[in-house]
Design a protein around this motif. Structure first.
Motif, PDB file in Angstrom:
ATOM      1  N   GLU A   1       0.840  -1.209   0.000  1.00  0.00           N
ATOM      2  CA  GLU A   1       0.000   0.000   0.000  1.00  0.00           C
ATOM      3  C   GLU A   1       0.873   1.257   0.000  1.00  0.00           C
ATOM      4  N   VAL A   2       1.867   1.250  -0.895  1.00  0.00           N
ATOM      5  CA  VAL A   2       2.822   2.349  -1.029  1.00  0.00           C
ATOM      6  C   VAL A   2       2.781   2.844  -2.470  1.00  0.00           C
ATOM      7  N   PRO A   3       2.603   4.145  -2.692  1.00  0.00           N
ATOM      8  CA  PRO A   3       2.592   4.673  -4.063  1.00  0.00           C
ATOM      9  C   PRO A   3       3.983   4.659  -4.680  1.00  0.00           C
ATOM     10  N   VAL A   4       4.022   4.616  -6.009  1.00  0.00           N
ATOM     11  CA  VAL A   4       5.271   4.626  -6.760  1.00  0.00           C
ATOM     12  C   VAL A   4       5.265   5.814  -7.714  1.00  0.00           C
ATOM     13  N   TYR A   5       6.364   6.561  -7.731  1.00  0.00           N
ATOM     14  CA  TYR A   5       6.501   7.715  -8.619  1.00  0.00           C
ATOM     15  C   TYR A   5       7.699   7.493  -9.529  1.00  0.00           C
ATOM     16  N   ALA A   6       7.518   7.729 -10.831  1.00  0.00           N
ATOM     17  CA  ALA A   6       8.601   7.560 -11.796  1.00  0.00           C
ATOM     18  C   ALA A   6       9.087   8.924 -12.253  1.00  0.00           C
ATOM     19  N   PHE A   7      10.408   9.104 -12.243  1.00  0.00           N
ATOM     20  CA  PHE A   7      11.049  10.320 -12.746  1.00  0.00           C
ATOM     21  C   PHE A   7      11.906   9.932 -13.945  1.00  0.00           C
ATOM     22  N   ILE A   8      11.498  10.394 -15.112  1.00  0.00           N
ATOM     23  CA  ILE A   8      12.224  10.066 -16.338  1.00  0.00           C
ATOM     24  C   ILE A   8      13.331  11.079 -16.555  1.00  0.00           C
ATOM     25  N   GLU A   9      14.528  10.580 -16.766  1.00  0.00           N
ATOM     26  CA  GLU A   9      15.663  11.453 -17.037  1.00  0.00           C
ATOM     27  C   GLU A   9      15.792  11.654 -18.551  1.00  0.00           C
ATOM     28  N   ASP A  10      16.861  11.185 -19.164  1.00  0.00           N
ATOM     29  CA  ASP A  10      17.045  11.395 -20.600  1.00  0.00           C
ATOM     30  C   ASP A  10      15.969  10.718 -21.427  1.00  0.00           C
ATOM     31  N   ILE A  11      15.668   9.469 -21.071  1.00  0.00           N
ATOM     32  CA  ILE A  11      14.764   8.700 -21.937  1.00  0.00           C
ATOM     33  C   ILE A  11      14.077   7.578 -21.178  1.00  0.00           C
ATOM     34  N   ALA A  12      12.805   7.377 -21.507  1.00  0.00           N
ATOM     35  CA  ALA A  12      12.068   6.179 -21.100  1.00  0.00           C
ATOM     36  C   ALA A  12      11.297   5.755 -22.335  1.00  0.00           C
ATOM     37  N   ALA A  13      11.918   4.897 -23.120  1.00  0.00           N
ATOM     38  CA  ALA A  13      11.337   4.476 -24.386  1.00  0.00           C
ATOM     39  C   ALA A  13      11.134   2.971 -24.390  1.00  0.00           C
ATOM     40  N   SER A  14      10.125   2.537 -25.121  1.00  0.00           N
ATOM     41  CA  SER A  14       9.847   1.121 -25.290  1.00  0.00           C
ATOM     42  C   SER A  14       9.738   0.447 -23.917  1.00  0.00           C
ATOM     43  N   GLY A  15      10.611  -0.546 -23.626  1.00  0.00           N
ATOM     44  CA  GLY A  15      10.534  -1.227 -22.339  1.00  0.00           C
ATOM     45  C   GLY A  15      10.745  -0.303 -21.157  1.00  0.00           C
ATOM     46  N   GLY A  16      11.534   0.766 -21.354  1.00  0.00           N
ATOM     47  CA  GLY A  16      11.713   1.751 -20.285  1.00  0.00           C
ATOM     48  C   GLY A  16      10.410   2.443 -19.951  1.00  0.00           C
ATOM     49  N   TYR A  17       9.619   2.762 -20.982  1.00  0.00           N
ATOM     50  CA  TYR A  17       8.317   3.391 -20.723  1.00  0.00           C
ATOM     51  C   TYR A  17       7.327   2.369 -20.159  1.00  0.00           C
ATOM     52  N   MET A  18       7.448   1.122 -20.580  1.00  0.00           N
ATOM     53  CA  MET A  18       6.586   0.081 -20.027  1.00  0.00           C
ATOM     54  C   MET A  18       6.732   0.026 -18.506  1.00  0.00           C
ATOM     55  N   ILE A  19       7.975   0.128 -18.032  1.00  0.00           N
ATOM     56  CA  ILE A  19       8.222   0.110 -16.592  1.00  0.00           C
ATOM     57  C   ILE A  19       7.726   1.396 -15.940  1.00  0.00           C
ATOM     58  N   ALA A  20       7.917   2.532 -16.611  1.00  0.00           N
ATOM     59  CA  ALA A  20       7.432   3.804 -16.062  1.00  0.00           C
ATOM     60  C   ALA A  20       5.928   3.761 -15.822  1.00  0.00           C
ATOM     61  N   CYS A  21       5.214   3.035 -16.676  1.00  0.00           N
ATOM     62  CA  CYS A  21       3.759   2.941 -16.538  1.00  0.00           C
ATOM     63  C   CYS A  21       3.335   2.196 -15.280  1.00  0.00           C
ATOM     64  N   ALA A  22       4.266   1.500 -14.646  1.00  0.00           N
ATOM     65  CA  ALA A  22       3.942   0.832 -13.383  1.00  0.00           C
ATOM     66  C   ALA A  22       3.782   1.841 -12.257  1.00  0.00           C
ATOM     67  N   ALA A  23       4.270   3.053 -12.452  1.00  0.00           N
ATOM     68  CA  ALA A  23       4.189   4.085 -11.415  1.00  0.00           C
ATOM     69  C   ALA A  23       2.794   4.696 -11.372  1.00  0.00           C
ATOM     70  N   ASP A  24       2.459   5.254 -10.214  1.00  0.00           N
ATOM     71  CA  ASP A  24       1.182   5.935 -10.063  1.00  0.00           C
ATOM     72  C   ASP A  24       1.203   7.295 -10.734  1.00  0.00           C
ATOM     73  N   SER A  25       2.361   7.912 -10.794  1.00  0.00           N
ATOM     74  CA  SER A  25       2.530   9.188 -11.484  1.00  0.00           C
ATOM     75  C   SER A  25       3.874   9.190 -12.179  1.00  0.00           C
TER      76      SER A  25
END
Length: 257
Positions: A55-79
């Motif tokens: 029951e802990v939120p997850v926040y993703a901070f994208i640096e240079d790039i989150a593409a393809s599989g990197g963006y797939m993982i970013a989508c696991a975040a709440d924001s």
């Protein structure tokens, strides 16, 4: 797995982060052009699992790039937070190969490839690809692409701009501010600590550095610790473009009190 980092190799790092006492949130810093869809999916699904169980939120901070599989993982975040110069998206699938049959013919070399099935050779560079094999590859790409789209819709569907979806799902990559307009991300950030302070609703927290001692990857992770004892785990995950896989190695506290 050579230069790639598998889910099983880093699973225990997520376990460590989510096991922290008084944890309030987990912050992921992502800098990845992508990689294996299987490994990316396993990581993303496990992040969601731990987030829901703890029951802990997850926040993703994208640096240079989150593409393809990197963006797939970013989508696991709440924001998802992006820099205005971040590159985001590339929702698609790609298979590359090459064929050297013409070159071998010119130098007088005739390859011999033996298979137990008419469509077994696939992208073997020593044989001409058949129409059936080409159809197999196209089918595999379309299947993988649709699964990726379904995941993005599940996690980001309500935020996505409907009129932009044909472009979003074309495999194109977008700039940080564009990704916010289209719904791929939620907000721009310049100073991560300011966002952290807002998320924690306090400006009083301590930074504990976690350095990567590995030789293959050079990454940095930090845990933000409020004086009250509440934690925000900050895990930075970088990848080598050649492997496109997220990774981080041993977490070592260097200045914790």
């Amino acid at each position: 797995m050579g230069g790639s980092m598998s889910f099983n190799a880093i699973k225990h790092r997520f376990d460590e982060a989510f096991a922290l006492k008084n944890l309030k949130a987990v912050c992921l810093q992502i800098n990845s052009p992508g990689g294996s869809p299987v490994q990316s999916s396993l990581i993303a699904e496990y992040i969601r699992h731990l987030s829901e169980v703890k029951e802990v939120p997850v926040y993703a901070f994208i640096e240079d790039i989150a593409a393809s599989g990197g963006y797939m993982i970013a989508c696991a975040a709440d924001s998802i937070f992006v820099s205005r110069f971040s590159l985001v998206g590339s929702i698609g699938a790609v298979i590359t190969g090459f064929n050297v049959t013409s070159l071998l013919e010119r130098i007088g070399v005739k390859p011999e490839v033996f298979t137990s099935g008419s469509r077994k050779a696939g992208l073997d560079p020593l044989t001409e690809i058949s129409d059936e094999e080409r159809a197999d590859i196209t089918n595999l790409l379309q299947y993988t692409h649709q699964e990726f789209i379904d995941w993005v819709e599940q996690r980001r569907g309500r935020a996505l701009l409907d009129s932009a979806k044909p472009d979003l799902y074309s495999g194109a990559t977008f700039g940080g501010k564009q990704s916010i307009v289209y719904g791929l991300a939620d907000e721009e950030y310049g100073v991560l600590e300011q966002i952290v302070a807002r998320l924690l609703q306090t400006t009083s927290f301590k930074v504990v550095h976690i350095r990567n001692s590995g030789t293959m990857f050079h990454s940095l992770a930090r845990w933000f610790v409020k004086k009250s004892g509440t934690l925000l785990a900050r895990l930075r995950m970088n990848s080598l473009p050649v492997s496109g896989s997220l990774s981080y190695t041993d977490l070592m506290k260097t200045d914790a009190e």
